[in-house]
Design an enzyme around this catalytic site. Sequence first.
Site, PDB file in Angstrom:
ATOM      1  N   MET A   2       0.846  -1.193   0.000  1.00 53.17           N
ATOM      2  CA  MET A   2       0.000   0.000   0.000  1.00 53.17           C
ATOM      3  C   MET A   2       0.875   1.234   0.000  1.00 53.17           C
ATOM      4  O   MET A   2       1.868   1.296   0.714  1.00 53.17           O
ATOM      5  CB  MET A   2      -0.942   0.002   1.208  1.00 53.17           C
ATOM      6  CG  MET A   2      -2.228  -0.728   0.907  1.00 53.17           C
ATOM      7  SD  MET A   2      -2.748  -2.022   1.991  1.00 53.17           S
ATOM      8  CE  MET A   2      -1.510  -2.387   3.050  1.00 53.17           C
ATOM      9  N   SER A  21      -4.851 -11.261  -7.502  1.00 54.44           N
ATOM     10  CA  SER A  21      -5.258  -9.990  -6.895  1.00 54.44           C
ATOM     11  C   SER A  21      -6.048  -9.172  -7.897  1.00 54.44           C
ATOM     12  O   SER A  21      -5.736  -9.169  -9.089  1.00 54.44           O
ATOM     13  CB  SER A  21      -4.009  -9.192  -6.473  1.00 54.44           C
ATOM     14  OG  SER A  21      -4.370  -7.908  -5.977  1.00 54.44           O
ATOM     15  N   HIS A  38      -6.443  -5.951  -6.911  1.00 54.80           N
ATOM     16  CA  HIS A  38      -6.050  -4.659  -6.347  1.00 54.80           C
ATOM     17  C   HIS A  38      -7.090  -4.195  -5.311  1.00 54.80           C
ATOM     18  O   HIS A  38      -7.368  -3.010  -5.164  1.00 54.80           O
ATOM     19  CB  HIS A  38      -5.905  -3.634  -7.465  1.00 54.80           C
ATOM     20  CG  HIS A  38      -4.773  -2.666  -7.282  1.00 54.80           C
ATOM     21  ND1 HIS A  38      -3.609  -2.722  -8.007  1.00 54.80           N
ATOM     22  CD2 HIS A  38      -4.626  -1.589  -6.468  1.00 54.80           C
ATOM     23  CE1 HIS A  38      -2.811  -1.723  -7.661  1.00 54.80           C
ATOM     24  NE2 HIS A  38      -3.403  -1.023  -6.716  1.00 54.80           N
TER      25      HIS A  38
HETATM   26  C1  LIG Z   1      -4.764   2.650   0.205  1.00 54.32           C
HETATM   27  C2  LIG Z   1      -4.291   1.546  -0.700  1.00 54.32           C
HETATM   28  C3  LIG Z   1      -3.126   1.733  -1.445  1.00 54.32           C
HETATM   29  C4  LIG Z   1      -2.666   0.727  -2.288  1.00 54.32           C
HETATM   30  N1  LIG Z   1      -1.496   0.917  -2.962  1.00 54.32           N
HETATM   31  C5  LIG Z   1      -1.010  -0.089  -3.748  1.00 54.32           C
HETATM   32  C6  LIG Z   1       0.262   0.046  -4.401  1.00 54.32           C
HETATM   33  O1  LIG Z   1       0.932   1.077  -4.284  1.00 54.32           O
HETATM   34  N2  LIG Z   1       0.679  -1.001  -5.154  1.00 54.32           N
HETATM   35  C7  LIG Z   1      -0.040  -2.155  -5.305  1.00 54.32           C
HETATM   36  O2  LIG Z   1       0.401  -3.083  -5.993  1.00 54.32           O
HETATM   37  N3  LIG Z   1      -1.231  -2.315  -4.675  1.00 54.32           N
HETATM   38  C8  LIG Z   1      -1.718  -1.315  -3.913  1.00 54.32           C
HETATM   39  N4  LIG Z   1      -2.918  -1.502  -3.248  1.00 54.32           N
HETATM   40  C9  LIG Z   1      -3.639  -2.789  -3.358  1.00 54.32           C
HETATM   41  C10 LIG Z   1      -3.209  -3.746  -2.244  1.00 54.32           C
HETATM   42  O3  LIG Z   1      -1.874  -4.140  -2.418  1.00 54.32           O
HETATM   43  C11 LIG Z   1      -4.036  -5.023  -2.194  1.00 54.32           C
HETATM   44  O4  LIG Z   1      -4.009  -5.649  -3.454  1.00 54.32           O
HETATM   45  C12 LIG Z   1      -5.483  -4.834  -1.738  1.00 54.32           C
HETATM   46  O5  LIG Z   1      -5.610  -3.769  -0.828  1.00 54.32           O
HETATM   47  C13 LIG Z   1      -5.965  -6.140  -1.116  1.00 54.32           C
HETATM   48  O6  LIG Z   1      -7.313  -6.076  -0.779  1.00 54.32           O
HETATM   49  P1  LIG Z   1      -7.852  -5.801   0.729  1.00 54.32           P
HETATM   50  O7  LIG Z   1      -7.559  -4.352   1.001  1.00 54.32           O
HETATM   51  O8  LIG Z   1      -9.310  -6.101   0.594  1.00 54.32           O
HETATM   52  O9  LIG Z   1      -7.134  -6.724   1.677  1.00 54.32           O
HETATM   53  C14 LIG Z   1      -3.394  -0.485  -2.404  1.00 54.32           C
HETATM   54  C15 LIG Z   1      -4.558  -0.673  -1.647  1.00 54.32           C
HETATM   55  C16 LIG Z   1      -5.001   0.328  -0.805  1.00 54.32           C
HETATM   56  C17 LIG Z   1      -6.241   0.084   0.001  1.00 54.32           C
END
Ligand SMILES: Cc1cc2nc3c(=O)[nH]c(=O)nc-3n(C[C@H](O)[C@H](O)[C@H](O)COP(=O)(O)O)c2cc1C
Length: 368
Positions: free
Chosen positions: A86, A262, A264
């Site tokens: 994140m 995933s 995302h």
């Molecule tokens: C605030 C936020 C920022 C994120 N930033 C990234 C990132 O910079 N790179 C990335 O690959 N995934 C990013 N993600 C996705 C997360 O890595 C992940 O795939 C996702 O949050 C998983 O789902 P969950 O929040 O339901 O557990 C982000 C998710 C959130 C909520």
Amino acid sequence: MLQNNSASRLPLNLDEYAVAAREKLDPMIYDYIAGGADDEVTLRNNRTAYERIALKPRVLVDVSHINLTAELLGTTLAMPVLVSIMATHRLFHEDGEQATCRAAHSMGTISIIGTLSNHTIAEVRETTDGPLWFQLYAYKDMGINRAIIEQGVAGGASALVVTVDTPYLGRRERDLRNQFMLPDDLVTGHLRHLPLSNAQDPTKGAANIFRSYELRSQSITWNDLVTFREMANGLPLILKGILTPEDAKLAVEYGVDAIIVSNHGGRQLDTAIPTIDALPDVVDAVAGRIPVLLDGGIRRGTDVIKALAFGARAVLIGRPALWGLAVNGEAGVKHVLELLRSEIELAMALCGKTSLDDLDRSLLKIYR
Ligand SMILES: Cc1cc2nc3c(=O)[nH]c(=O)nc-3n(C[C@H](O)[C@H](O)[C@H](O)COP(=O)(O)O)c2cc1C
């Protein structure tokens, strides 16, 4: 021990952490974490999909000892849950990625450091000895990619994760409605010294994130993975954002070392398949050749064992770690992981399973 009896009791589960975080955070920042793309269908379905899978517990098994260790790319994890990538952890707590990574290490697991982190991997490394994984968002300019990856290698990363579901940013309407902007005083360490041609002020790091979106690549393809691996000095390469058996097979063919199923967290393509529904076909396509991980919607110990029973080696949590970070810094992230570990142990015991190897599809009944 976990407390639950005082007036200001700690949250009892991961969803209660979301409630506690909501009370603490600026509503705009809460929405930035909580939101998904468009109508948030995938965001919701990542959760509801678990409700369509029932567990079929076995009884009269000695479950007095439960072993949650998992082997992953040469590392032994104390529990089969990592913290996903994140961006900008200092937006949620001043201790940022240093806190998240330390919390994960104290639980015997890993929190992945993103390209868009505030603390660089070098700064995290100053505060912890545990294993570090590093993520790349690919830019058009291969020189930028090299400079980012080299920071990961120099910081002691033991794996490079390339996020492959983000050629463009999903339309997150909560952020548009709120006119959400990351504050300019948040430095995004890995981008700070990069030759961002349109970076008006390199000290205004968080703004670089937005400026850097237009520098991100929309044309990365499978053949570029060879270059990334070479840039990463041969570190294990993990792809994050795989949802189909076709792409899973290609990943194996291109020598990828692990994949993360995933979407995302529902922030990219809305109505994309929920990750737990995508998982079985991906596992079958990979046929044990590389580990398959999963993220999206993991909130309960039973979610974890369902994913593992389908064949995932481990899962990752996203938002819940940020809720924990926002509520109580390192201790909050640690407590989130502790809650999940306790729930996994209890669910395993009540299913009559004592080690992760015991989990298979005979545990699952799927309603369609
Ligand atoms: C605030 C936020 C920022 C994120 N930033 C990234 C990132 O910079 N790179 C990335 O690959 N995934 C990013 N993600 C996705 C997360 O890595 C992940 O795939 C996702 O949050 C998983 O789902 P969950 O929040 O339901 O557990 C982000 C998710 C959130 C909520």
